[in-house]
Design a protein around this motif. Structure first.
Motif, PDB file in Angstrom:
ATOM      1  N   TRP A  14       2.299  39.609  -5.450  1.00  0.00           N
ATOM      2  CA  TRP A  14       3.031  38.779  -4.439  1.00  0.00           C
ATOM      3  C   TRP A  14       2.653  37.515  -4.465  1.00  0.00           C
ATOM      4  N   SER A  15       1.288  37.181  -4.492  1.00  0.00           N
ATOM      5  CA  SER A  15       0.804  35.950  -4.197  1.00  0.00           C
ATOM      6  C   SER A  15       1.025  35.210  -5.606  1.00  0.00           C
ATOM      7  N   SER A  18       4.570  34.267  -5.262  1.00  0.00           N
ATOM      8  CA  SER A  18       4.914  33.218  -4.120  1.00  0.00           C
ATOM      9  C   SER A  18       4.514  31.807  -4.600  1.00  0.00           C
ATOM     10  N   ARG A  21       7.081  30.250  -7.319  1.00  0.00           N
ATOM     11  CA  ARG A  21       8.089  29.862  -6.468  1.00  0.00           C
ATOM     12  C   ARG A  21       8.055  28.503  -5.840  1.00  0.00           C
TER      13      ARG A  21
END
Length: 96
Positions: A14-15, A18, A21
């Motif tokens: 996820w990190s 993220s 993005r």
């Protein structure tokens, strides 16, 4: 693959996702701002050139020769339109 491993894998990635993005959003914003800055500088340059072409001070009254060359009627032989008081007085004199 058990649910625990899938959840753990998602949490680990996820990190990174993220951050990618966020980086892509920042690059898009940078491109948009650079384009706006270039447009603003173009407009400022155009306005500066336009201002340099204008006279520094405009005359309070245009010279009569300018008006005549523009096709305005000359002031010789023409009378100013009557004022309202003169028009009322003329009507009152005719009606009595």
């Amino acid at each position: 693959m058990p649910l625990g491993r899938t959840l753990l894998s998602t949490a680990r990635h996820w990190s990174t996702a993220s951050q990618l993005r966020a980086r892509n959003n920042a690059m898009a914003a940078l491109a948009t701002l650079a384009q706006r800055r270039a447009e603003r500088e173009d407009v400022e340059s155009f306005l500066a050139q336009l201002q340099a072409q204008l006279p520094t001070r405009l005359p309070a009254v245009l010279p009569l020769s300018t008006l005549r060359s523009a096709g305005a009627p000359s002031d010789t032989g023409t009378e100013a339109p009557p004022s309202r008081e003169a028009d009322r007085a003329d009507r009152a004199a005719r009606s009595s």
